[in-house]
Motif scaffolding. Sequence first.
Motif, PDB file in Angstrom:
ATOM      1  N   ARG A 170       8.342   4.247 -13.119  1.00 40.28           N
ATOM      2  CA  ARG A 170       8.458   5.538 -12.441  1.00 40.28           C
ATOM      3  C   ARG A 170       9.592   5.546 -11.416  1.00 40.28           C
ATOM      4  N   TYR A 171       9.821   4.407 -10.748  1.00 42.41           N
ATOM      5  CA  TYR A 171      10.818   4.383  -9.680  1.00 42.41           C
ATOM      6  C   TYR A 171      12.236   4.255 -10.223  1.00 42.41           C
ATOM      7  N   ALA A 172      12.397   3.527 -11.308  1.00 40.75           N
ATOM      8  CA  ALA A 172      13.692   3.499 -11.992  1.00 40.75           C
ATOM      9  C   ALA A 172      14.050   4.898 -12.485  1.00 40.75           C
ATOM     10  N   THR A 173      13.043   5.623 -12.988  1.00 43.51           N
ATOM     11  CA  THR A 173      13.277   6.977 -13.480  1.00 43.51           C
ATOM     12  C   THR A 173      13.645   7.925 -12.345  1.00 43.51           C
ATOM     13  N   LEU A 228      13.370  10.173 -19.428  1.00 44.27           N
ATOM     14  CA  LEU A 228      11.969   9.854 -19.736  1.00 44.27           C
ATOM     15  C   LEU A 228      11.556   8.620 -18.964  1.00 44.27           C
ATOM     16  N   SER A 229      10.409   8.706 -18.293  1.00 45.76           N
ATOM     17  CA  SER A 229       9.825   7.533 -17.637  1.00 45.76           C
ATOM     18  C   SER A 229       8.939   6.803 -18.636  1.00 45.76           C
ATOM     19  N   LEU A 230       9.226   5.511 -18.836  1.00 51.64           N
ATOM     20  CA  LEU A 230       8.489   4.752 -19.844  1.00 51.64           C
ATOM     21  C   LEU A 230       7.155   4.216 -19.353  1.00 51.64           C
ATOM     22  N   ALA A 231       7.030   3.966 -18.080  1.00 49.29           N
ATOM     23  CA  ALA A 231       5.790   3.319 -17.618  1.00 49.29           C
ATOM     24  C   ALA A 231       5.363   3.870 -16.279  1.00 49.29           C
ATOM     25  N   GLY A 232       4.924   5.124 -16.279  1.00 45.48           N
ATOM     26  CA  GLY A 232       4.347   5.652 -15.058  1.00 45.48           C
ATOM     27  C   GLY A 232       4.863   7.023 -14.669  1.00 45.48           C
ATOM     28  N   ASP A 233       4.037   7.734 -13.943  1.00 51.69           N
ATOM     29  CA  ASP A 233       4.327   9.089 -13.500  1.00 51.69           C
ATOM     30  C   ASP A 233       4.335   9.135 -11.977  1.00 51.69           C
ATOM     31  N   PHE A 291       7.575  14.111 -10.078  1.00 56.34           N
ATOM     32  CA  PHE A 291       8.094  14.498 -11.390  1.00 56.34           C
ATOM     33  C   PHE A 291       7.593  15.879 -11.825  1.00 56.34           C
ATOM     34  N   GLN A 292       6.488  16.321 -11.257  1.00 58.79           N
ATOM     35  CA  GLN A 292       5.943  17.634 -11.592  1.00 58.79           C
ATOM     36  C   GLN A 292       6.566  18.746 -10.751  1.00 58.79           C
ATOM     37  N   ALA A 293       7.376  18.348  -9.736  1.00 59.15           N
ATOM     38  CA  ALA A 293       7.991  19.322  -8.846  1.00 59.15           C
ATOM     39  C   ALA A 293       9.502  19.436  -9.043  1.00 59.15           C
ATOM     40  N   THR A 294      10.092  18.534  -9.841  1.00 59.77           N
ATOM     41  CA  THR A 294      11.528  18.596 -10.082  1.00 59.77           C
ATOM     42  C   THR A 294      11.861  19.775 -10.997  1.00 59.77           C
ATOM     43  N   THR A 295      13.131  20.125 -11.029  1.00 61.84           N
ATOM     44  CA  THR A 295      13.612  21.174 -11.929  1.00 61.84           C
ATOM     45  C   THR A 295      14.707  20.594 -12.819  1.00 61.84           C
ATOM     46  N   PRO A 296      14.415  20.390 -14.113  1.00 60.50           N
ATOM     47  CA  PRO A 296      13.124  20.594 -14.782  1.00 60.50           C
ATOM     48  C   PRO A 296      12.146  19.454 -14.464  1.00 60.50           C
ATOM     49  N   THR A 297      10.905  19.635 -14.842  1.00 57.76           N
ATOM     50  CA  THR A 297       9.910  18.578 -14.664  1.00 57.76           C
ATOM     51  C   THR A 297      10.207  17.411 -15.609  1.00 57.76           C
ATOM     52  N   ILE A 298       9.775  16.207 -15.224  1.00 58.25           N
ATOM     53  CA  ILE A 298      10.173  14.986 -15.933  1.00 58.25           C
ATOM     54  C   ILE A 298       9.040  14.463 -16.818  1.00 58.25           C
ATOM     55  N   SER A 299       9.359  14.228 -18.068  1.00 55.91           N
ATOM     56  CA  SER A 299       8.389  13.670 -19.020  1.00 55.91           C
ATOM     57  C   SER A 299       8.131  12.193 -18.723  1.00 55.91           C
ATOM     58  N   ALA A 300       6.934  11.719 -19.064  1.00 53.07           N
ATOM     59  CA  ALA A 300       6.565  10.333 -18.745  1.00 53.07           C
ATOM     60  C   ALA A 300       5.548   9.804 -19.736  1.00 53.07           C
ATOM     61  N   LEU A 313       0.822  -1.203   0.000  1.00 52.23           N
ATOM     62  CA  LEU A 313       0.000   0.000   0.000  1.00 52.23           C
ATOM     63  C   LEU A 313       0.861   1.260   0.000  1.00 52.23           C
ATOM     64  N   GLU A 314       2.166   1.093   0.026  1.00 50.41           N
ATOM     65  CA  GLU A 314       3.074   2.223   0.231  1.00 50.41           C
ATOM     66  C   GLU A 314       3.398   2.992  -1.038  1.00 50.41           C
ATOM     67  N   LEU A 315       3.123   2.424  -2.198  1.00 45.51           N
ATOM     68  CA  LEU A 315       3.481   3.100  -3.439  1.00 45.51           C
ATOM     69  C   LEU A 315       2.333   3.980  -3.927  1.00 45.51           C
ATOM     70  N   GLU A 316       2.691   5.088  -4.560  1.00 51.85           N
ATOM     71  CA  GLU A 316       1.734   6.141  -4.895  1.00 51.85           C
ATOM     72  C   GLU A 316       0.577   5.655  -5.757  1.00 51.85           C
ATOM     73  N   HIS A 317       0.874   4.837  -6.779  1.00 51.08           N
ATOM     74  CA  HIS A 317      -0.175   4.446  -7.718  1.00 51.08           C
ATOM     75  C   HIS A 317      -1.146   3.424  -7.132  1.00 51.08           C
TER      76      HIS A 317
END
Length: 378
Positions: A283-286, A307-312, A316-325, A96-100
């Motif tokens: 997402r976690y590898a990214t 680039l994250s291939l499978a998940g956001d 990632f929306q708060a990093t500088t720069p933000t990360i594409s996914a 239950l600990e992971l965001e998704h």
Amino acid sequence: MKNAIFTETTQGGGSKVHQVKQAIRRQILNGKLKPGQKLPSMEKLSKHFGCSLGIVRQGIYTLTAEGVLYSMPRKGVFVAQKKIARGNIALVLPTLELEHMDCIYQSLSQSFADLDSQLQIFSASSDFDVQVQLMDQLDAKTIGGAIIPPPPLNQYAPAMNNLAKRGIPVVQLAYHLKGATTDAVAVDGTEIGRLGFDHLLEKGHRRIGMVNMQTDYSTFSNLEMGADMALRSYGMTFDQVPQAFVSPTDLHTQSDLGNNGQKAANYLLAKYPDLTAIVGINRYATLGIYRAVTERGLQVGKDISILSLAGDLQYFQATTPTISAIVAPLELITQRAAVRLQQIMDRDAYEEPQIITLAPKLIERQSVYTRPQLAPSF
């Protein structure tokens, strides 16, 4: 039960197919066709209705798709029997600990809100072996069906299949495990790979590394096929992509998963210093790639693309720069899985499992830059 005697005739407006459908519905509603009862043959119905065999066939196929009828090969077409809810719905999660995972829970809670059944959550505390133990403990007397994000190795497939053998309908969620012969609603892995690599290639990247994961998910093997499709259009192949791997059984905290991805990314950056882009299998590898790149003093989106291939992740929306996914429509996948499970639970006869795939989409942010000139190919 013997074949029904059909008495209803076509009437009213609409197409002939619509009239045939309504006549069959009326015979069911007035009790002349009972649950489990076999319909007359299509040939007899076409003579009864005074229409072509094709019209009858189309009407019956439509009613079958709607769940009013069901077909058994070489036996005929029967009236479906709507089952009363017979137990709760089990959601068996690895953690239950992971965001998704919270997104999955919230979507399923809404999907089953109007049912008599309740959604029961079983969490394995970050251990796939424990997740399988929880699956083995589900009781068909109290559990009417289960939705399960599958463990990522084929060795776990028998446990998934065993649930169905014990009479508990199962739908795999988000990914499809090789060897598991149960229904699944998953993201289109081929499109993930094609979309992600094509995006980087269009931006001029030719030295692309990947933090990958060796897993038995059909989704991920399809992902590699999609990546290869994109690369071949530029004269390259997926076999030429430098890779480092994280373990598919690493499933602890989000921070731990990021650490494993960081180690893999550091290996790639040290061995292949000419890389202009690195993709993460999830997402976690990214997350780990981002840490490795920034700790080396490289600028994401300028010195190297990520680039994250499978998940956001919200992060990632708060990093500088933000990360594409590349993002799977997880909420829609979960809703479709809930609908599919209800369809299975409402059937009286065995159906071949369905693998339903939904398309991912690219969320383009700031972490992928356009190369000023094309680098030499591999």
